[in-house]
Motif scaffolding. Structure first.
Motif, mmCIF file in Angstrom:
data_model
loop_
_atom_site.group_PDB
_atom_site.id
_atom_site.type_symbol
_atom_site.label_atom_id
_atom_site.label_comp_id
_atom_site.label_asym_id
_atom_site.label_seq_id
_atom_site.Cartn_x
_atom_site.Cartn_y
_atom_site.Cartn_z
ATOM 1 N N ALA A 278 -11.747 0.341 -17.838
ATOM 2 C CA ALA A 278 -12.589 -0.656 -17.168
ATOM 3 C C ALA A 278 -13.084 -1.693 -18.164
ATOM 4 N N ALA A 281 -19.075 -4.889 -17.961
ATOM 5 C CA ALA A 281 -19.900 -6.004 -18.450
ATOM 6 C C ALA A 281 -20.858 -5.466 -19.507
ATOM 7 N N ASP A 282 -20.942 -6.162 -20.631
ATOM 8 C CA ASP A 282 -21.782 -5.660 -21.723
ATOM 9 C C ASP A 282 -23.266 -5.830 -21.434
ATOM 10 N N ASP A 309 -23.140 1.944 -22.587
ATOM 11 C CA ASP A 309 -21.729 2.032 -22.971
ATOM 12 C C ASP A 309 -21.212 3.361 -22.418
ATOM 13 N N ILE A 310 -20.425 3.253 -21.359
ATOM 14 C CA ILE A 310 -19.994 4.460 -20.626
ATOM 15 C C ILE A 310 -19.131 5.338 -21.521
ATOM 16 N N LEU A 311 -18.145 4.705 -22.166
ATOM 17 C CA LEU A 311 -17.210 5.476 -22.988
ATOM 18 C C LEU A 311 -17.921 6.107 -24.184
ATOM 19 N N GLY A 325 -9.719 5.209 -25.193
ATOM 20 C CA GLY A 325 -10.424 3.952 -24.937
ATOM 21 C C GLY A 325 -9.485 2.772 -25.048
ATOM 22 N N LYS A 340 -13.868 1.280 -33.264
ATOM 23 C CA LYS A 340 -14.317 1.815 -31.958
ATOM 24 C C LYS A 340 -13.861 3.252 -31.756
ATOM 25 N N LYS A 344 -16.976 5.619 -31.053
ATOM 26 C CA LYS A 344 -17.122 6.177 -29.702
ATOM 27 C C LYS A 344 -16.581 7.608 -29.618
HETATM 28 O O1 C5P Z 1 -16.974 -1.886 -27.246
HETATM 29 P P1 C5P Z 1 -15.940 -2.415 -26.299
HETATM 30 O O2 C5P Z 1 -16.523 -2.961 -25.034
HETATM 31 O O3 C5P Z 1 -14.946 -3.355 -26.894
HETATM 32 O O4 C5P Z 1 -15.094 -1.093 -25.938
HETATM 33 C C1 C5P Z 1 -14.069 -1.103 -25.020
HETATM 34 C C2 C5P Z 1 -13.878 0.279 -24.473
HETATM 35 O O5 C5P Z 1 -15.127 0.861 -24.098
HETATM 36 C C3 C5P Z 1 -13.063 0.273 -23.215
HETATM 37 O O6 C5P Z 1 -12.340 1.481 -23.164
HETATM 38 C C4 C5P Z 1 -14.129 0.190 -22.118
HETATM 39 O O7 C5P Z 1 -13.662 0.733 -20.896
HETATM 40 C C5 C5P Z 1 -15.257 0.997 -22.708
HETATM 41 N N1 C5P Z 1 -16.603 0.521 -22.351
HETATM 42 C C6 C5P Z 1 -17.422 1.290 -21.546
HETATM 43 N N2 C5P Z 1 -18.694 0.868 -21.262
HETATM 44 C C7 C5P Z 1 -19.161 -0.300 -21.753
HETATM 45 C C8 C5P Z 1 -18.348 -1.094 -22.564
HETATM 46 C C9 C5P Z 1 -17.072 -0.658 -22.832
HETATM 47 O O8 C5P Z 1 -16.983 2.349 -21.078
HETATM 48 N N3 C5P Z 1 -20.382 -0.692 -21.442
#
Ligand code: C5P
Length: 401
Positions: A278, A281-282, A309-311, A325, A340, A344
């Protein structure tokens, strides 16, 4: 492979779009499929059994009770089918399907079916966007059914909007695609995947949001490919027009990052492999305006706060899960991706660079590099379906180590 020799059960419910179903039956029969039609009692007001049975070359059933004291067995009809297509599916039939309100032959047959179920809704536009229809379609998708979304255009009521049943040719193509992809390996049998897909939308006010151009294609291709290899897949998607046909994929639709996080952690303990594709949105607006923001001022400032940050949260709570990821980078690509991977707590990261033509969000193609703590593998520009295959081959090879 096509639909030739396949057993297709078509359930017609009582909407004006029922007249279009003749074209679908004709096309299936022409291509050598075995078509059985059943209908709800109300559907008989719109189309006749005679026209449907002439085209399908079989009797058409709408009742449990046949002629001369015979019984139309819903169980036999259901177990006979390789695929069940409910088209048109009215708001009433949809609601009965997802709530188990078993008061006619179509619903009893549906509830006995073990095959994939495709639903082509058709209704007037206000009914289509009604929260109860939306909820019922979400429920049907979470049962593993495939929704073939209604199309926009002029409706029988004279209103213009979404609600028209998908064209018979669209329904035909979805069914054909399913049979083409039926040949699978079972290397992921017994494994549960959780895949996040699509963008997230962060509300500003009741009509506006912050989002991004992610189409969800990559995540849906991964889900389809994992299911084809025998996995059970939980697909959690932000707003995306993609659909999926595989009874082993349960789709959960969410809107915001916080909703996605909550849905992920409903399942996280039970999954074996997590893939976060996914484009979350940050940031999200700190406050959502209750009313539509008026354009009175020259400048408007919206305060944003960081989304979860879900992941990263999945990484922090990792026990047995294998985590994958994605990194979409524009500069210092490899360094950032590897950063990352570590930050993560991932097992593997898929890098796409926006500098590569054809890679990234809206394209049907992608060009990736995969990193683990010790390896780096580079791939050519390919369709997202082929990229999904490469990624899952790599996951397979890692799990076998
Ligand atoms: O840190 P960044 O956004 O670049 O990391 C990308 C990875 O982290 C992707 O696998 C994305 O699905 C996941 N992600 C997430 N939650 C967020 C931001 C990114 O799970 N808020």
């Amino acid at each position: 492979m096509s639909v030739s020799g396949k057993k297709i059960l078509i359930a017609v419910s009582g909407g004006i779009a029922a007249y279009k179903i003749h074209f679908l039956i004709r096309d299936f029969v022409k291509k050598g499929a075995d078509v059985q039609v059943i209908m709800t009692p109300d559907a008989e007001q719109f189309v006749t059994k005679l026209s449907l049975s002439t085209l399908s070359k079989k009797p058409v059933y709408s009742d449990f009770y046949g002629e001369n004291g015979t019984w139309n067995s819903h169980v036999e009809l259901a177990l006979w089918a390789d695929v069940m297509v409910v088209a048109p599916c009215t708001a009433n039939t949809l609601s009965k399907m997802v709530h188990g309100m078993c008061d006619n032959l179509v619903i009893a047959t549906y509830m006995s079916a073990k095959c994939p179920v495709l639903i082509a809704p058709a209704m007037d536009l206000d009914m289509y966007v009604h929260p109860s229809t939306k909820k019922n379609l979400e429920l049907a998708e979470s049962f593993g059914h495939t929704i073939i979304p209604a199309e926009s255009g002029e409706l029988a009521s004279g209103l213009i909007g979404q609600g028209r049943m998908a064209e018979p040719s669209t329904i035909y193509n979805v069914v054909e695609k399913y049979f083409q992809e039926e040949l699978h390996s079972n290397n992921f049998e017994g494994k549960t995947f959780l895949i996040t897909a699509g963008p997230t939308y962060e509300a500003i006010d009741p009509v506006r949001f912050i989002g991004n151009h992610s189409s969800g294609k990559m995540g849906f291709s991964l889900a389809e490919e994992a299911a084809k290899r025998g996995a059970k897949v939980i697909l959690i998607s932000g707003p995306s027009a993609q659909t999926i046909i595989d009874p082993n994929v349960d789709v959960y639709r969410v809107t915001s990052a916080k909703e996605m996080l909550a849905k992920v952690f409903e399942f996280y303990d039970k999954i074996d492999i997590g893939i976060a594709s996914a484009a979350v949105a940050d940031y999200a607006p700190k406050e959502v305006a209750k009313e539509k923001i008026k354009k009175n001022d020259e400048n408007l400032t919206i305060e944003l706060v960081k989304n979860p940050d879900i992941l990263k949260t999945m990484g922090e709570k990792k026990k047995h899960q294998f985590l994958v990821g994605f990194a979409l980078e524009t500069q210092n690509e490899e360094e950032n991706a590897k950063g990352k991977l570590a930050k993560k707590n991932l097992d593997m990261i898929v890098l796409n660079s926006l500098r590569d033509e054809g890679a990234g969000f809206k394209n049907d193609t992608n060009k990736i590099k995969i990193f683990t703590k010790t390896e780096k593998v580079e791939f050519d520009l390919k369709s997202k379906d082929d990229v999904a295959r490469d990624i899952l081959n790599f996951v397979e090879s890692q799990l076998l180590k």
